[in-house]
Design a protein around this motif. Sequence first.
Motif, PDB file in Angstrom:
ATOM      1  N   ASN A  85      37.532  57.763  38.465  1.00 28.33           N
ATOM      2  CA  ASN A  85      38.226  56.726  37.691  1.00 28.33           C
ATOM      3  C   ASN A  85      37.452  55.421  37.876  1.00 28.33           C
ATOM      4  O   ASN A  85      37.756  54.585  38.725  1.00 28.33           O
ATOM      5  CB  ASN A  85      39.664  56.604  38.183  1.00 28.33           C
ATOM      6  N   GLU A  86      36.461  55.236  37.028  1.00 30.05           N
ATOM      7  CA  GLU A  86      35.595  54.065  37.125  1.00 30.05           C
ATOM      8  C   GLU A  86      36.346  52.774  36.812  1.00 30.05           C
ATOM      9  O   GLU A  86      36.112  51.737  37.452  1.00 30.05           O
ATOM     10  CB  GLU A  86      34.422  54.237  36.159  1.00 30.05           C
ATOM     11  N   GLN A  87      37.217  52.833  35.830  1.00 34.06           N
ATOM     12  CA  GLN A  87      37.939  51.626  35.434  1.00 34.06           C
ATOM     13  C   GLN A  87      38.829  51.127  36.567  1.00 34.06           C
ATOM     14  O   GLN A  87      38.869  49.931  36.868  1.00 34.06           O
ATOM     15  CB  GLN A  87      38.791  51.932  34.184  1.00 34.06           C
ATOM     16  N   LEU A  88      39.536  52.034  37.215  1.00 30.98           N
ATOM     17  CA  LEU A  88      40.408  51.635  38.323  1.00 30.98           C
ATOM     18  C   LEU A  88      39.578  51.100  39.486  1.00 30.98           C
ATOM     19  O   LEU A  88      39.955  50.094  40.132  1.00 30.98           O
ATOM     20  CB  LEU A  88      41.248  52.830  38.767  1.00 30.98           C
ATOM     21  N   ARG A  90      36.777  49.605  39.248  1.00 27.82           N
ATOM     22  CA  ARG A  90      36.282  48.259  38.906  1.00 27.82           C
ATOM     23  C   ARG A  90      37.370  47.214  39.094  1.00 27.82           C
ATOM     24  O   ARG A  90      37.089  46.107  39.573  1.00 27.82           O
ATOM     25  CB  ARG A  90      35.791  48.291  37.461  1.00 27.82           C
ATOM     26  N   GLU A  91      38.604  47.507  38.702  1.00 32.80           N
ATOM     27  CA  GLU A  91      39.687  46.540  38.862  1.00 32.80           C
ATOM     28  C   GLU A  91      39.909  46.205  40.353  1.00 32.80           C
ATOM     29  O   GLU A  91      40.087  45.051  40.730  1.00 32.80           O
ATOM     30  CB  GLU A  91      40.965  47.105  38.251  1.00 32.80           C
TER      31      GLU A  91
END
Length: 254
Positions: A85-88, A90-91
């Motif tokens: 989960n790259e987006q998570l 990054r956040e």
Amino acid sequence: MSILQKILTLFRGTAHEAGQAVVDANALKILDQEIRDAGTELARSKEELTKVMAQRQLQANRSKDRFAKKAEYETYIAGALRQGNEQLAREVAERLATVETDLKNDEQAIASYDNSINQLKTAITATERKLARVKQQVDTVKATEAVQRAQTAVASRHSGANGKVTTALDSLERIQQRQAERGARLEAAAQLESETGDGDLNKRLEAAGLLPESTSVDNILERFREKPVQQLSHEPLSLPAVEVKETDKVERKD
């Protein structure tokens, strides 16, 4: 310079001298007050040091919490990446970047607090030492001042006592001289009376036993030589009759 300016200058000079005289006369009182003021400022400095140390501790506690949050975010990022989960990830990384920035600021703030605390502690320690030395010197100055006042008083009394003793000795000498003169006059008068009157003659007559009131041994023997032989016997002398009055009789009681 005009006369008025000179007068004003004179007034300022007189006021300065008067003020300086007042300061000199109350130097110990002023010094005591200055020491009390220094002690008050020192107490305030310690209070400020306490505040800075408290702020430093609060900053350190916040930094500790951020370290814990940083460790938590790193765990989250690692878990998100394992899940793909790259987006998570990054956040969470954005949150971690903010935390790391805050940690750097905390580190700088803590270092600044530590520097201030060390400077304050050094200044307070130096001030306490100076103040202790000043107090010790003030005690010495007070003791010296007291001793000098006592010495001045003793010297003043000694000078006055010397003057009084000198005056008393002069008076005593004059009295003794008058008494000696009076005694000499009395002796001279007695000697003059003895030479001009009957005093010296009577003394010589009395020494020779020729005065009627003389009771020398020769005079007593002379009286007995002049008496008749019958009066020198051992017969008791007849006493003259004593008339007894009626009032002198004592009644006998049976």
